[in-house]
Scaffold this motif. Structure first.
Motif, PDB file in Angstrom:
ATOM      1  N   ASN A 169       0.714  -1.077  -0.303  1.00  0.00           N
ATOM      2  CA  ASN A 169      -0.107  -0.287   0.049  1.00  0.00           C
ATOM      3  C   ASN A 169       1.162   1.084  -0.273  1.00  0.00           C
ATOM      4  OD1 ASN A 169      -1.870   2.382   0.517  1.00  0.00           O
ATOM      5  ND2 ASN A 169      -3.052   0.623   2.188  1.00  0.00           N
ATOM      6  N   LEU A 170       0.922   1.910  -0.716  1.00  0.00           N
ATOM      7  CA  LEU A 170       1.493   3.351  -1.407  1.00  0.00           C
ATOM      8  C   LEU A 170       1.648   3.919   0.142  1.00  0.00           C
ATOM      9  CD1 LEU A 170       1.670   3.975  -5.162  1.00  0.00           C
ATOM     10  CD2 LEU A 170       3.357   2.639  -4.105  1.00  0.00           C
ATOM     11  N   THR A 171       0.952   4.250   0.822  1.00  0.00           N
ATOM     12  CA  THR A 171      -0.342   5.065   1.218  1.00  0.00           C
ATOM     13  C   THR A 171       1.131   5.048   2.448  1.00  0.00           C
ATOM     14  OG1 THR A 171      -2.017   4.471   2.798  1.00  0.00           O
ATOM     15  CG2 THR A 171      -1.973   5.334   1.008  1.00  0.00           C
ATOM     16  N   GLU A 172       1.235   3.520   3.111  1.00  0.00           N
ATOM     17  CA  GLU A 172       2.167   3.607   3.769  1.00  0.00           C
ATOM     18  C   GLU A 172       3.815   3.005   4.196  1.00  0.00           C
ATOM     19  OE1 GLU A 172       1.596  -0.983   4.373  1.00  0.00           O
ATOM     20  OE2 GLU A 172      -0.092  -1.067   4.668  1.00  0.00           O
ATOM     21  N   LEU A 173       4.464   3.985   2.559  1.00  0.00           N
ATOM     22  CA  LEU A 173       5.312   4.710   2.629  1.00  0.00           C
ATOM     23  C   LEU A 173       5.550   5.320   3.377  1.00  0.00           C
ATOM     24  CD1 LEU A 173       6.069   4.448  -1.425  1.00  0.00           C
ATOM     25  CD2 LEU A 173       6.739   2.400  -0.063  1.00  0.00           C
ATOM     26  N   PRO A 174       6.979   4.886   3.785  1.00  0.00           N
ATOM     27  CA  PRO A 174       7.207   6.797   5.271  1.00  0.00           C
ATOM     28  C   PRO A 174       7.437   7.510   4.447  1.00  0.00           C
ATOM     29  CG  PRO A 174       8.987   4.924   4.382  1.00  0.00           C
ATOM     30  CD  PRO A 174       8.397   4.640   4.045  1.00  0.00           C
ATOM     31  N   TRP A 175       7.318   9.088   5.204  1.00  0.00           N
ATOM     32  CA  TRP A 175       7.809  10.464   4.582  1.00  0.00           C
ATOM     33  C   TRP A 175       9.344  10.849   5.417  1.00  0.00           C
ATOM     34  CZ3 TRP A 175       4.828  14.614   1.958  1.00  0.00           C
ATOM     35  CH2 TRP A 175       3.957  13.175   0.938  1.00  0.00           C
ATOM     36  N   TRP A 183       4.228  10.948  -8.909  1.00  0.00           N
ATOM     37  CA  TRP A 183       3.572  11.956  -9.224  1.00  0.00           C
ATOM     38  C   TRP A 183       2.169  11.318  -8.504  1.00  0.00           C
ATOM     39  CZ3 TRP A 183       4.074  13.697 -14.370  1.00  0.00           C
ATOM     40  CH2 TRP A 183       5.910  15.037 -14.112  1.00  0.00           C
ATOM     41  N   TRP A 184       1.591  10.920  -7.849  1.00  0.00           N
ATOM     42  CA  TRP A 184       0.083  10.077  -7.330  1.00  0.00           C
ATOM     43  C   TRP A 184      -0.955  10.991  -6.975  1.00  0.00           C
ATOM     44  CZ3 TRP A 184       0.744   4.588  -7.902  1.00  0.00           C
ATOM     45  CH2 TRP A 184       2.204   4.088  -8.513  1.00  0.00           C
ATOM     46  N   ALA A 185      -1.992  10.727  -7.597  1.00  0.00           N
ATOM     47  CA  ALA A 185      -3.010  11.506  -6.681  1.00  0.00           C
ATOM     48  C   ALA A 185      -4.067  10.750  -5.917  1.00  0.00           C
ATOM     49  CB  ALA A 185      -4.392  11.598  -8.162  1.00  0.00           C
ATOM     50  N   ALA A 186      -4.034  11.640  -5.166  1.00  0.00           N
ATOM     51  CA  ALA A 186      -5.686  10.156  -3.962  1.00  0.00           C
ATOM     52  C   ALA A 186      -6.602  11.197  -4.568  1.00  0.00           C
ATOM     53  CB  ALA A 186      -4.837  11.429  -2.518  1.00  0.00           C
ATOM     54  N   ASP A 187      -7.482   9.294  -5.444  1.00  0.00           N
ATOM     55  CA  ASP A 187      -8.518   9.390  -5.645  1.00  0.00           C
ATOM     56  C   ASP A 187      -9.290   9.148  -4.905  1.00  0.00           C
ATOM     57  OD1 ASP A 187      -9.801  10.819  -8.095  1.00  0.00           O
ATOM     58  OD2 ASP A 187      -8.547   8.515  -9.140  1.00  0.00           O
ATOM     59  N   PRO A 188      -9.900   9.830  -4.584  1.00  0.00           N
ATOM     60  CA  PRO A 188     -11.226   9.232  -3.360  1.00  0.00           C
ATOM     61  C   PRO A 188     -12.351   8.455  -3.408  1.00  0.00           C
ATOM     62  CG  PRO A 188     -11.649  11.661  -4.224  1.00  0.00           C
ATOM     63  CD  PRO A 188     -10.952  11.070  -5.172  1.00  0.00           C
ATOM     64  N   PRO A 189     -12.285   7.378  -2.384  1.00  0.00           N
ATOM     65  CA  PRO A 189     -11.831   7.750  -1.095  1.00  0.00           C
ATOM     66  C   PRO A 189     -11.147   7.471  -0.703  1.00  0.00           C
ATOM     67  CG  PRO A 189     -12.373   5.720  -1.598  1.00  0.00           C
ATOM     68  CD  PRO A 189     -12.805   6.239  -2.851  1.00  0.00           C
ATOM     69  N   GLY A 190      -9.847   7.823  -0.584  1.00  0.00           N
ATOM     70  CA  GLY A 190      -8.227   7.699  -0.720  1.00  0.00           C
ATOM     71  C   GLY A 190      -7.709   6.989  -1.612  1.00  0.00           C
ATOM     72  N   THR A 191      -7.492   6.415  -2.806  1.00  0.00           N
ATOM     73  CA  THR A 191      -6.974   5.572  -3.329  1.00  0.00           C
ATOM     74  C   THR A 191      -5.587   6.390  -4.055  1.00  0.00           C
ATOM     75  OG1 THR A 191      -8.432   3.932  -3.851  1.00  0.00           O
ATOM     76  CG2 THR A 191      -6.529   3.677  -5.191  1.00  0.00           C
ATOM     77  N   LEU A 192      -4.493   5.868  -3.420  1.00  0.00           N
ATOM     78  CA  LEU A 192      -3.305   6.638  -4.821  1.00  0.00           C
ATOM     79  C   LEU A 192      -3.117   5.915  -5.933  1.00  0.00           C
ATOM     80  CD1 LEU A 192      -0.571   7.352  -2.115  1.00  0.00           C
ATOM     81  CD2 LEU A 192      -2.256   8.537  -2.885  1.00  0.00           C
ATOM     82  N   CYS A 194       4.122  12.967  -3.898  1.00  0.00           N
ATOM     83  CA  CYS A 194       5.274  13.547  -4.885  1.00  0.00           C
ATOM     84  C   CYS A 194       6.753  12.514  -4.071  1.00  0.00           C
ATOM     85  CB  CYS A 194       5.536  14.869  -5.326  1.00  0.00           C
ATOM     86  SG  CYS A 194       4.010  15.244  -6.261  1.00  0.00           S
ATOM     87  N   ARG A 195       6.905  11.830  -4.891  1.00  0.00           N
ATOM     88  CA  ARG A 195       8.244  11.403  -4.169  1.00  0.00           C
ATOM     89  C   ARG A 195       8.875  11.436  -5.584  1.00  0.00           C
ATOM     90  NH1 ARG A 195       8.024   5.829  -4.758  1.00  0.00           N
ATOM     91  NH2 ARG A 195       5.930   5.634  -5.114  1.00  0.00           N
ATOM     92  N   PRO A 196      11.206  11.640  -5.389  1.00  0.00           N
ATOM     93  CA  PRO A 196      12.080  10.991  -6.527  1.00  0.00           C
ATOM     94  C   PRO A 196      11.481  10.270  -7.294  1.00  0.00           C
ATOM     95  CG  PRO A 196      13.001  12.484  -4.611  1.00  0.00           C
ATOM     96  CD  PRO A 196      11.018  11.689  -4.555  1.00  0.00           C
ATOM     97  N   ALA A 197      11.933   9.706  -8.132  1.00  0.00           N
ATOM     98  CA  ALA A 197      11.795   8.149  -9.351  1.00  0.00           C
ATOM     99  C   ALA A 197      12.443   7.433  -8.317  1.00  0.00           C
ATOM    100  CB  ALA A 197      11.675   9.028 -10.434  1.00  0.00           C
ATOM    101  N   GLY A 198      12.323   6.665  -7.844  1.00  0.00           N
ATOM    102  CA  GLY A 198      13.212   5.320  -7.164  1.00  0.00           C
ATOM    103  C   GLY A 198      12.750   5.778  -5.838  1.00  0.00           C
ATOM    104  N   SER A 199      12.232   6.263  -5.741  1.00  0.00           N
ATOM    105  CA  SER A 199      12.920   6.586  -4.010  1.00  0.00           C
ATOM    106  C   SER A 199      11.744   6.202  -3.543  1.00  0.00           C
ATOM    107  CB  SER A 199      12.525   8.736  -3.799  1.00  0.00           C
ATOM    108  OG  SER A 199      12.720   8.335  -2.552  1.00  0.00           O
ATOM    109  N   GLU A 200      11.858   5.122  -2.457  1.00  0.00           N
ATOM    110  CA  GLU A 200      10.955   4.977  -1.563  1.00  0.00           C
ATOM    111  C   GLU A 200      10.317   5.766  -0.241  1.00  0.00           C
ATOM    112  OE1 GLU A 200       9.343   1.968  -1.860  1.00  0.00           O
ATOM    113  OE2 GLU A 200      10.345   1.873  -3.970  1.00  0.00           O
ATOM    114  N   GLN A 201       9.962   7.088  -0.154  1.00  0.00           N
ATOM    115  CA  GLN A 201       9.986   8.281   0.623  1.00  0.00           C
ATOM    116  C   GLN A 201       9.481   9.473  -0.406  1.00  0.00           C
ATOM    117  OE1 GLN A 201      14.054   8.907   2.621  1.00  0.00           O
ATOM    118  NE2 GLN A 201      13.528   7.705   3.808  1.00  0.00           N
ATOM    119  N   TRP A 202       8.365   9.716   0.715  1.00  0.00           N
ATOM    120  CA  TRP A 202       7.070  10.788   0.066  1.00  0.00           C
ATOM    121  C   TRP A 202       8.016  11.659   0.463  1.00  0.00           C
ATOM    122  CZ3 TRP A 202       4.501   9.204  -3.340  1.00  0.00           C
ATOM    123  CH2 TRP A 202       3.023   7.924  -3.465  1.00  0.00           C
ATOM    124  N   ARG A 203       8.052  13.061  -0.447  1.00  0.00           N
ATOM    125  CA  ARG A 203       8.602  13.780  -0.106  1.00  0.00           C
ATOM    126  C   ARG A 203       7.943  15.687   0.344  1.00  0.00           C
ATOM    127  NH1 ARG A 203      14.438  13.816  -0.699  1.00  0.00           N
ATOM    128  NH2 ARG A 203      14.070  14.746   1.068  1.00  0.00           N
TER     129      ARG A 203
END
Length: 210
Positions: free
Chosen positions: A2-8, A68-77, A95-104
């Motif tokens: 789940n992409l929302t679980e990637l760290p910030w 770039w990942w849009a949060a489409d309701p009800p919250g799916t990236l 948004c995160r740099p391509a190849g990164s595992e961290q949202w920035r």
């Protein structure tokens, strides 16, 4: 995964300022409150950047080489495709740099009509776009604190209450009145409204006695 679980690992507002140079943008969220009061208020898990919806594609140019990942309701990236104009019900982009595992960076899109900013939560709440901007001593643009607090007032969490407590002493009488009026449009009662109006009434009495 789940992409929302990637760290910030959020950029700082100063780092964001080095990326967004083409179009009007504002530091938003809790960082905007800290820039307004000139001191740290609380920890932050992300960094919010506000853009007008009409300028959304400028964000893709500013963050070229990012994912770039849009949060489409009800919250799916889901991926935000290059050149895609997002529908009106999508207003958050992670948004995160391509190849990164961290949202920035988290982008937030807001509405406009001509030269006016229009709140996406209540179109009755609007004001000229050129009144939204404040600039920190370091040259970082941020959203006027009364507007940021209006968004936080919708369903305030403890961190929103902390931001309100920090910003309230810094607000002018005009800012307090604007915020109280904007909150009153959508709430019959609100825990912040009485504090805003009490201060406004005290200032009015003081002015009459001066």
């Amino acid at each position: 995964m789940n992409l929302t679980e990637l760290p910030w690992e959020p950029l700082s507002p100063a780092e964001v300022a080095g990326l967004f140079t083409e179009t009007p943008w504002w530091t938003a969220g809790g960082h905007a409150i800290e820039l307004a009061v000139g001191r740290p208020v609380r920890p932050h898990s992300d960094v919010d950047v506000l853009l007008l919806r009409r300028d959304q594609l400028a964000a893709q140019r500013a963050l070229a080489g990012w994912a770039w990942w849009a949060a489409d309701p009800p919250g799916t990236l889901r991926p935000w495709r290059p050149g895609e104009i997002l529908p009106a019900d999508v207003h958050d982009i992670w948004c995160r740099p391509a190849g990164s595992e961290q949202w920035r960076v988290q982008l937030m899109l807001d509405e406009s009509a001509g030269e006016d900013w229009v709140s996406r939560r209540d179109p009755r709440v609007r004001r000229p776009v050129d009144t939204l901007t404040r600039i920190s001593p370091a040259g970082i643009p941020y959203l006027a604190p009364e507007i940021q607090l209006f968004y936080k007032a919708n369903s305030p969490r403890p961190k929103d209450d902390a931001d309100f407590d920090a910003a309230l002493p810094q607000l002018s009488g005009e800012q307090r009145r604007w915020l109280a009026d904007a909150i009153a449009l959508g709430h019959d009662t609100h825990p912040w409204w009485e504090r805003l109006t009490e201060i406004g009434a005290a200032e009015s009495r003081k002015d009459r006695l001066a």
